[in-house]
Scaffold this motif. Structure first.
Motif, PDB file in Angstrom:
ATOM      1  N   THR A  50       0.813  -1.214   0.000  1.00  0.00           N
ATOM      2  CA  THR A  50       0.000   0.000   0.000  1.00  0.00           C
ATOM      3  C   THR A  50       0.846   1.264   0.000  1.00  0.00           C
ATOM      4  OG1 THR A  50      -1.810   1.187   1.109  1.00  0.00           O
ATOM      5  CG2 THR A  50      -0.260   0.025   2.543  1.00  0.00           C
ATOM      6  N   ILE A  63      -3.187   0.436   6.952  1.00  0.00           N
ATOM      7  CA  ILE A  63      -2.287  -0.512   7.628  1.00  0.00           C
ATOM      8  C   ILE A  63      -2.806  -0.844   9.019  1.00  0.00           C
ATOM      9  CG2 ILE A  63       0.021  -0.762   8.650  1.00  0.00           C
ATOM     10  CD1 ILE A  63       1.016   0.903   6.161  1.00  0.00           C
ATOM     11  N   HIS A  67      -3.948  -4.603  10.034  1.00  0.00           N
ATOM     12  CA  HIS A  67      -3.238  -5.273  11.133  1.00  0.00           C
ATOM     13  C   HIS A  67      -4.208  -5.678  12.245  1.00  0.00           C
ATOM     14  CE1 HIS A  67       0.396  -6.505  13.089  1.00  0.00           C
ATOM     15  NE2 HIS A  67       0.058  -5.850  14.170  1.00  0.00           N
ATOM     16  N   ILE A  75       2.383  -6.925   5.149  1.00  0.00           N
ATOM     17  CA  ILE A  75       2.147  -5.589   4.604  1.00  0.00           C
ATOM     18  C   ILE A  75       3.474  -4.940   4.237  1.00  0.00           C
ATOM     19  CG2 ILE A  75       1.188  -3.287   5.040  1.00  0.00           C
ATOM     20  CD1 ILE A  75      -0.589  -4.641   7.225  1.00  0.00           C
ATOM     21  N   ALA A  77       4.704  -1.183   2.890  1.00  0.00           N
ATOM     22  CA  ALA A  77       4.296   0.204   2.663  1.00  0.00           C
ATOM     23  C   ALA A  77       5.252   0.845   1.662  1.00  0.00           C
ATOM     24  CB  ALA A  77       4.305   0.983   3.969  1.00  0.00           C
ATOM     25  N   ALA A  92       4.616   3.728   9.196  1.00  0.00           N
ATOM     26  CA  ALA A  92       3.999   2.510   8.658  1.00  0.00           C
ATOM     27  C   ALA A  92       4.550   1.275   9.365  1.00  0.00           C
ATOM     28  CB  ALA A  92       4.247   2.428   7.153  1.00  0.00           C
ATOM     29  N   ALA A  97       3.456  -2.520   9.210  1.00  0.00           N
ATOM     30  CA  ALA A  97       4.106  -2.894   7.947  1.00  0.00           C
ATOM     31  C   ALA A  97       5.379  -3.676   8.261  1.00  0.00           C
ATOM     32  CB  ALA A  97       4.438  -1.662   7.119  1.00  0.00           C
TER      33      ALA A  97
END
Length: 119
Positions: A50, A63, A67, A75, A77, A92, A97
């Motif tokens: 993302t 995020i 999460h 994830i 970022a 992030a 992330a």
């Protein structure tokens, strides 16, 4: 691996999706965090990449929500960098992330990060 790519820049989103598909991943694309969350719930990807700065729902909020909903989701970022004194990629990581990439990045950098978080 099924991946969701969330980025409001259509060209960047398409580039990331093309790279991931070329590496054998199934890819779903979203133009912002709100659409991304809808697609996440529908498709349950293992990986989410993302952007941070986006309209409607930005990346940090996305995020945090991802999460909270599924702590095991991987994830990554991405961002064009901090704006002013804010370290968006650092934030992030604090919110879930596993890895970050600063734009612009090279194809191999993306593939290396995806491989690292996949394991």
């Amino acid at each position: 691996m099924k991946a969701l790519v969330i980025d409001d820049e259509a060209a960047m989103r398409a580039l990331i999706a093309t790279i991931l598909r070329g590496a054998g991943h199934e890819v779903i694309e979203a133009a912002d965090g709100r659409i991304g969350m809808e697609l996440f719930e529908r498709h349950q990807p293992e990986l989410v990449i993302t952007d941070i700065i986006m309209p409607n729902q930005e990346g940090i909020e996305t995020i945090r929500t991802l999460h909270r909903l599924r702590p095991d989701v991987r994830i990554i970022a991405i961002s064009g960098g901090g704006h002013g004194q804010f370290d968006f990629l650092g934030m992030a990581r604090e919110f879930g992330a596993l890895a970050t990439l600063a734009k612009p990045f090279r194809k191999q950098e993306l593939l290396d990060v995806v491989a690292r978080v996949a394991h």
